[in-house]
Each structure stands twice: as structure tokens, then as C-alpha cells.
Scaffold this motif. Structure first.
Motif, PDB file in Angstrom:
ATOM      1  N   CYS A  18      47.545  45.595  32.779  1.00  0.00           N
ATOM      2  CA  CYS A  18      46.195  45.042  32.882  1.00  0.00           C
ATOM      3  C   CYS A  18      45.517  45.724  34.065  1.00  0.00           C
ATOM      4  O   CYS A  18      46.090  45.785  35.155  1.00  0.00           O
ATOM      5  N   GLY A  20      42.511  45.740  36.732  1.00  0.00           N
ATOM      6  CA  GLY A  20      41.486  44.907  37.340  1.00  0.00           C
ATOM      7  C   GLY A  20      40.239  45.709  37.669  1.00  0.00           C
ATOM      8  O   GLY A  20      40.322  46.711  38.386  1.00  0.00           O
ATOM      9  N   LYS A  58      40.600  43.158  33.481  1.00  0.00           N
ATOM     10  CA  LYS A  58      40.344  41.891  34.168  1.00  0.00           C
ATOM     11  C   LYS A  58      39.274  42.081  35.249  1.00  0.00           C
ATOM     12  O   LYS A  58      39.580  42.382  36.397  1.00  0.00           O
ATOM     13  N   ASP A  94      38.381  36.941  35.482  1.00  0.00           N
ATOM     14  CA  ASP A  94      39.071  36.403  36.659  1.00  0.00           C
ATOM     15  C   ASP A  94      38.049  35.619  37.472  1.00  0.00           C
ATOM     16  O   ASP A  94      37.491  36.105  38.455  1.00  0.00           O
ATOM     17  N   LEU A 208      50.469  36.321  33.872  1.00  0.00           N
ATOM     18  CA  LEU A 208      49.614  37.357  34.454  1.00  0.00           C
ATOM     19  C   LEU A 208      50.097  37.590  35.877  1.00  0.00           C
ATOM     20  O   LEU A 208      50.105  36.659  36.691  1.00  0.00           O
ATOM     21  N   PRO A 210      49.584  39.599  39.233  1.00  0.00           N
ATOM     22  CA  PRO A 210      48.900  40.503  40.159  1.00  0.00           C
ATOM     23  C   PRO A 210      49.836  40.886  41.298  1.00  0.00           C
ATOM     24  O   PRO A 210      50.881  40.265  41.489  1.00  0.00           O
ATOM     25  N   ASN A 236      49.026  43.232  36.405  1.00  0.00           N
ATOM     26  CA  ASN A 236      47.709  43.689  36.834  1.00  0.00           C
ATOM     27  C   ASN A 236      47.799  44.646  38.024  1.00  0.00           C
ATOM     28  O   ASN A 236      48.525  44.411  38.976  1.00  0.00           O
ATOM     29  N   SER A 238      44.818  46.872  40.295  1.00  0.00           N
ATOM     30  CA  SER A 238      43.377  47.095  40.442  1.00  0.00           C
ATOM     31  C   SER A 238      43.083  48.304  41.329  1.00  0.00           C
ATOM     32  O   SER A 238      42.855  49.407  40.851  1.00  0.00           O
TER      33      SER A 238
END
Length: 271
Positions: A18, A20, A58, A94, A208, A210, A236, A238
Motif C-alpha cells: 500500500c 501512502g 492511502k 486515512d 493495515l 504502517p 504501507n 509512504s
């Protein structure tokens, strides 16, 4: 998007990545600032470069709300672009919402109907009636904050109750709510030692996760106890992906970073 469609995409792409989309205008390539909508243009290029490697995107809504109406319009354009061009991609708002029932139902309508996200992150502190309005939506997912990766998460989440640590009580209680099959849970990657006990409570729900990448989480450690037969994880990343490059080739740099993670995921899935 239903659960099986997400699982199918994971199997086809050999990825549970995923990405971000947390856009900070101070960090994107400066040449984009001359664009009419630099936030959307940045997102568009990242998405086009990485969509074959990621199964989910996300956007953290705070990064859009901070720019007022222009930011919100950029968020709307971003989700519309993903849904139109890459409808197989799972989308997560989010937003970390959580309020009394009537307000939650309005939040749910905004993100599930108006913006057409597949999922939204929700804070559980106000309990059942603040979460169930989100769970009412068919083929939509509510991602409950369970055990977060931030330093202050330990202030409350691991407090001892007569039966469990608080985050375990949140997990167990949430399973009694209406349409709890529509739940997913946020569990931070920087606390991989907790995944074994979490999986004992929610063996089949998606998590999920992160904290991989810039925050220091380790993919192998998370998968050791978090992975299920159907994968059951959305990892996730990012900043380490979207800000991998600062020049005109930033999207290519993002693709290269996403590919590194996807290749590691492929090995894990094939093991």
C-alpha cells in the motif's frame, strides 16, 4: 471492492504493498509547483509509475485538508483518477474519523458514497455506536486503529485492564459489532512482537501495517507472525517511496523503491 477481489489482486501482482499518498508541497519537486494542481499532478505521476506494484493507495486526508479547498479538490481528483483508470486498486481514506453515530454516518457517506473510497481508518475510542455506521456499507471496509506505531501509542493502548491490555479488548469487542466482517485493523510495523497475539484474536482479518521504510519497521518480522494463507496484510510505505526522488525523474525513483518492496513481498508469498 470485496475481500476476494483484494485477495485476487494480491495474488496477481504478488504484492501486498500500500502506498501512502501524503503530499507535502515543501517536499515535491519544485517544477511541479507551476502546475495548476501540483498535488494532483504529483499523485498522478506516482500512481501511473507504481500501479502495477501496489495493491492499494492511502491518502492521509490531513495532507489535503491542510491546503483548504484546493487540497480537498486535489484529493477528490486523485480518488476519481484511481477509480477511473485503475479500478482494481484498493483505496483507503486515512482520515481517522470517530464520533457519535449521526456524525459517523455523515463521515461514512462522505468517504464511501461521495468520494467512493473502499476503506476508511476509524478511531475506536468512542465505541460501538461510533463505528457501526461505517460498517453498514456493503463492500466497504472500516480499518480500526488497534496498535499504532507512534511513540505515544503506548500511553493508552497497552494499559492493563482486568482481562487484557486495552488494545486486545478493542480487538475482541469489535468482533461483536454488527457487520464486523467488514473490519480491518491498523497494527504498526515497529511492534512486530505483538503480531502473534493479535493473530490469535483476529486470525483472518486484514491488517493495515504502517511503519515500513522511513519509520524503521521490518517487513520480514511483520510477516513472520502477521501473514495468513490469504496474505491478510497491507503493508504501507509512504515517504520512502513517494519522496525517493526530487527531480523530474521522481516517479521513476518511486517506482524503483516500490519494486524493491514488491520483489521482497513476492519472495515471501512464494515461500
Amino acid at each position: 471492492m470485496n475481500r476476494q477481489e483484494l485477495i485476487d489482486q494480491i495474488q496477481q501482482k504478488k504484492s501486498f504493498l500500500c502506498i501512502g499518498l501524503d503530499v507535502d508541497l515543501a517536499k515535491i519537486p519544485t517544477y511541479l509547483l507551476s502546475e495548476e494542481d501540483p498535488i494532483f499532478e504529483f499523485n498522478k505521476q506516482i500512481i501511473d509509475a507504481t500501479h502495477q506494484l501496489a495493491v492499494a493507495y492511502k491518502p492521509n486526508t490531513a495532507f489535503y485538508e491542510a491546503y483548504g479547498i484546493k487540497g480537498w479538490l486535489a484529493l477528490e481528483k486523485t480518488i476519481n483518477y484511481i477509480n477511473a483508470k485503475y479500478p482494481e486498486i484498493f483505496t483507503i481514506a486515512d482520515a481517522k474519523r470517530g464520533d457519535i453515530g449521526n456524525t459517523s454516518s455523515r463521515y461514512a457517506k462522505a468517504f464511501f458514497e461521495d468520494l467512493n473510497f473502499d476503506a476508511i481508518t476509524v478511531a475506536p475510542y468512542m465505541g460501538k455506536d461510533s463505528v457501526e455506521p461505517f460498517l453498514d456499507f456493503e463492500n466497504k471496509n472500516t480499518i480500526l486503529l488497534a496498535l499504532t506505531s507512534n511513540k505515544g501509542g503506548m500511553d493508552f493502548q497497552t494499559l492493563k485492564t482486568p482481562e487484557n491490555e486495552l488494545y486486545k479488548s478493542v480487538l475482541k469487542t469489535s468482533l461483536t459489532w454488527k457487520n464486523s466482517d467488514n473490519l480491518m485493523f491498523v497494527v504498526g510495523a515497529t511492534r512486530p512482537e505483538y503480531f502473534k497475539e493479535i493473530r490469535e484474536i483476529v486470525p483472518n482479518h486484514f491488517l493495515l501495517v504502517p511503519g515500513i521504510g522511513a519509520q524503521g519497521g521490518d517487513l520480514q518480522s511483520v510477516c513472520k507472525f502477521g501473514l495468513t494463507k490469504e496474505c491478510g496484510l497491507l503493508i504501507n510505505s509512504s515517504r520512502s517511496i513517494i519522496y525517493a526522488g526530487k527531480e523530474k525523474d521522481f516517479a521513476l525513483k518511486a517506482q524503483q523503491e516500490a519494486l524493491k518492496i514488491q520483489q521482497e513481498m513476492e519472495i515471501i508469498l512464494n515461500y
